[in-house]
Design a protein around this motif. Structure first.
Motif, mmCIF file in Angstrom:
data_model
loop_
_atom_site.group_PDB
_atom_site.id
_atom_site.type_symbol
_atom_site.label_atom_id
_atom_site.label_comp_id
_atom_site.label_asym_id
_atom_site.label_seq_id
_atom_site.Cartn_x
_atom_site.Cartn_y
_atom_site.Cartn_z
ATOM 1 N N SER A 200 0.737 -1.171 -0.165
ATOM 2 C CA SER A 200 0.068 -0.004 -0.006
ATOM 3 C C SER A 200 0.951 1.139 0.109
ATOM 4 C CB SER A 200 -0.848 -0.074 1.193
ATOM 5 O OG SER A 200 -0.122 -0.110 2.177
ATOM 6 N N ALA A 201 0.178 2.346 -0.699
ATOM 7 C CA ALA A 201 1.107 3.715 -0.747
ATOM 8 C C ALA A 201 1.954 4.009 0.462
ATOM 9 C CB ALA A 201 0.041 4.687 -1.287
ATOM 10 N N ASP A 202 1.367 4.024 1.753
ATOM 11 C CA ASP A 202 1.877 4.174 2.920
ATOM 12 C C ASP A 202 3.174 3.473 3.270
ATOM 13 O OD1 ASP A 202 0.071 2.508 3.487
ATOM 14 O OD2 ASP A 202 0.210 2.869 5.460
ATOM 15 N N LEU A 203 2.957 2.200 2.951
ATOM 16 C CA LEU A 203 4.154 1.365 3.346
ATOM 17 C C LEU A 203 5.349 1.543 2.428
ATOM 18 C CD1 LEU A 203 2.048 -1.874 4.502
ATOM 19 C CD2 LEU A 203 3.237 -0.221 6.077
ATOM 20 N N GLN A 204 5.202 2.136 1.226
ATOM 21 C CA GLN A 204 6.455 2.039 0.350
ATOM 22 C C GLN A 204 7.441 3.000 1.098
ATOM 23 O OE1 GLN A 204 5.090 3.049 -3.579
ATOM 24 N NE2 GLN A 204 3.425 1.783 -3.487
ATOM 25 N N ASN A 205 7.233 3.518 2.177
ATOM 26 C CA ASN A 205 8.238 4.233 2.666
ATOM 27 C C ASN A 205 8.767 3.211 3.853
ATOM 28 O OD1 ASN A 205 9.588 5.620 5.067
ATOM 29 N ND2 ASN A 205 8.442 7.420 4.659
ATOM 30 N N PRO A 206 10.144 2.915 3.599
ATOM 31 C CA PRO A 206 10.844 1.997 4.501
ATOM 32 C C PRO A 206 10.586 2.066 5.999
ATOM 33 C CG PRO A 206 12.159 2.294 2.553
ATOM 34 C CD PRO A 206 11.132 3.580 2.843
ATOM 35 N N GLU A 207 10.448 3.449 6.510
ATOM 36 C CA GLU A 207 10.678 3.703 7.862
ATOM 37 C C GLU A 207 9.264 3.331 8.336
ATOM 38 O OE1 GLU A 207 13.129 4.147 9.543
ATOM 39 O OE2 GLU A 207 14.486 4.108 7.870
ATOM 40 N N THR A 208 8.244 3.577 7.715
ATOM 41 C CA THR A 208 6.676 3.208 8.003
ATOM 42 C C THR A 208 6.682 1.921 7.999
ATOM 43 O OG1 THR A 208 5.947 5.316 7.079
ATOM 44 C CG2 THR A 208 4.333 3.690 7.459
ATOM 45 N N TYR A 212 5.760 -1.851 11.378
ATOM 46 C CA TYR A 212 4.740 -3.060 11.335
ATOM 47 C C TYR A 212 5.517 -4.487 11.359
ATOM 48 C CZ TYR A 212 1.540 0.750 10.924
ATOM 49 O OH TYR A 212 1.004 1.987 11.081
ATOM 50 N N TYR A 213 6.509 -4.357 10.580
ATOM 51 C CA TYR A 213 7.439 -5.729 10.415
ATOM 52 C C TYR A 213 8.810 -5.498 10.861
ATOM 53 C CZ TYR A 213 9.220 -9.968 8.261
ATOM 54 O OH TYR A 213 9.737 -11.209 7.958
ATOM 55 N N LEU A 270 -0.231 -5.488 0.227
ATOM 56 C CA LEU A 270 -0.223 -5.719 1.676
ATOM 57 C C LEU A 270 -0.256 -4.471 2.168
ATOM 58 C CD1 LEU A 270 0.953 -8.361 0.383
ATOM 59 C CD2 LEU A 270 2.177 -8.528 2.704
ATOM 60 N N THR A 271 -1.193 -4.418 3.513
ATOM 61 C CA THR A 271 -1.202 -3.222 4.392
ATOM 62 C C THR A 271 -0.651 -3.566 5.698
ATOM 63 O OG1 THR A 271 -3.269 -4.230 5.487
ATOM 64 C CG2 THR A 271 -3.607 -3.104 3.254
ATOM 65 N N ALA A 272 -0.395 -2.455 6.801
ATOM 66 C CA ALA A 272 0.000 -2.534 7.964
ATOM 67 C C ALA A 272 -0.610 -3.592 8.503
ATOM 68 C CB ALA A 272 -0.233 -1.129 8.418
ATOM 69 N N ASP A 273 -1.877 -3.918 8.652
ATOM 70 C CA ASP A 273 -2.435 -5.242 9.225
ATOM 71 C C ASP A 273 -1.937 -6.561 8.590
ATOM 72 O OD1 ASP A 273 -3.973 -3.823 10.837
ATOM 73 O OD2 ASP A 273 -5.675 -3.785 9.664
ATOM 74 N N ASP A 274 -1.548 -6.734 7.403
ATOM 75 C CA ASP A 274 -0.819 -7.732 6.943
ATOM 76 C C ASP A 274 0.388 -7.955 7.656
ATOM 77 O OD1 ASP A 274 -3.111 -8.418 5.083
ATOM 78 O OD2 ASP A 274 -2.704 -6.979 3.716
ATOM 79 N N PHE A 275 1.260 -6.994 7.261
ATOM 80 C CA PHE A 275 2.485 -7.069 7.987
ATOM 81 C C PHE A 275 2.654 -7.267 9.570
ATOM 82 C CE2 PHE A 275 3.915 -5.442 3.943
ATOM 83 C CZ PHE A 275 4.660 -6.194 3.623
ATOM 84 N N SER A 276 1.659 -6.679 10.273
ATOM 85 C CA SER A 276 1.743 -6.959 11.587
ATOM 86 C C SER A 276 1.339 -8.691 11.850
ATOM 87 C CB SER A 276 0.574 -6.230 12.206
ATOM 88 O OG SER A 276 0.893 -4.928 12.295
#
Length: 283
Positions: A200-208, A212-213, A270-276
């Motif tokens: 997802s767009a927000d997770l393309q930032n490695p720090e973000t 979650y992972y 994948l979203t934040a929830d997926d990576f969590s």
């Protein structure tokens, strides 16, 4: 013999998926038959990159059943016999008439089928495959060529799973779920390589993403994943997303072993929830 469609509609594996690996519900019935066959692998004129990759991969890694490289003309005849199976790229269309409507079913998958119905891929719907990987567009070879070796290794791994376990129709789903996630708790030992379009767009930032992972992860291009697979690096894993459903698979670069399988929150990335959830499983 049923009507043969033009050869451009069928190709041998060059997925991902691996797969989405749906189609595996026929395993209990089909594997004892396929186990006795020779697998047909087609090489195509003018498709040098594809041909080189599939030939090298099969010759180097495929051991579970005999294989034979054939021309398109040879496949037309041999695919009528149940003495053969075929590792095939299915790019066919079928129309199913239902009450009040007609459904168009488009195939875009790499699959292993038992032969016997000729070379018309409309005679081999996905439900007939013993194992398959789905892709967005099977004709876009560049979209999956980088991970083809691992996909084929993954397919063979699944056949080994069938061959070494007492699989029945009743226990197959449970044992398969266990098989797909048996190595999830070792993911913390690997670097997970991801493509930007898988996030997802927000997770393309490695720090973000690292919020979650919590284990090693890197956003890379296809060439980096291809290099890890080519070198069979044991400390690297990568992601395959089934574009037809919501299934995701994490595969090892070494051996193409499925390490984790789940459904995504949102189909396609994948979203934040997926990576969590993945982070919890990797611990």
């Amino acid at each position: 013999m049923k009507t043969i469609i033009p050869f451009s509609f069928f190709f041998v594996l060059t997925f991902s998926v691996i797969l989405g690996q749906n189609g595996r519900t026929r395993a209990v019935e089909e594997w004892p038959k396929i186990k006795k066959t020779t697998m047909l692998v087609v090489l195509y004129e003018g498709q040098d990159a594809y041909n080189e990759k599939i030939k090298n991969t099969i010759e180097k890694y495929w051991t579970i059943i005999p294989f034979q490289f054939v021309t398109p003309d040879e496949l037309l005849k041999l695919s009528l016999s149940k003495d053969y199976s075929m590792l095939v790229r299915n790019d066919s269309e079928r129309f199913i008439n239902r009450v009040g409507r007609t459904d168009r079913i488009k195939s875009n998958h790499l699959a292993l089928y038992l032969c016997g119905n000729g070379a018309d891929m409309r005679n081999y719907p996905g439900a007939e495959a013993i194992v398959q990987y789905q892709f967005n567009d099977i004709n876009d070879v560049d979209e999956y060529l980088y991970k083809l070796t691992a996909i084929i290794q993954s397919m063979q791994n699944y056949l080994v799973f069938l061959d070494t376990n007492k699989i029945t129709e009743d226990n197959h789903p449970k044992l398969l779920k266990k098989y797909d996630n048996a190595l999830a708790n070792t993911l913390h030992e690997k670097t997970l390589l991801l493509l930007p379009e898988q996030l997802s767009a927000d997770l393309q930032n490695p720090e973000t993403l690292k919020r979650y992972y919590k284990y090693e992860v890197s956003i890379v291009d296809k060439e980096a994943i291809a290099a890890a697979i080519e070198a069979q690096i044991p400390t690297v894993a990568f992601l395959h997303i089934d574009p037809r459903g919501k299934n995701i698979y994490v595969l090892s670069a070494e051996g193409g072993r499925i390490m984790y399988e789940a459904e995504t929150v949102i189909s396609g990335h994948l979203t934040a929830d997926d990576f969590s959830a993945l982070s919890r499983a990797a611990n």
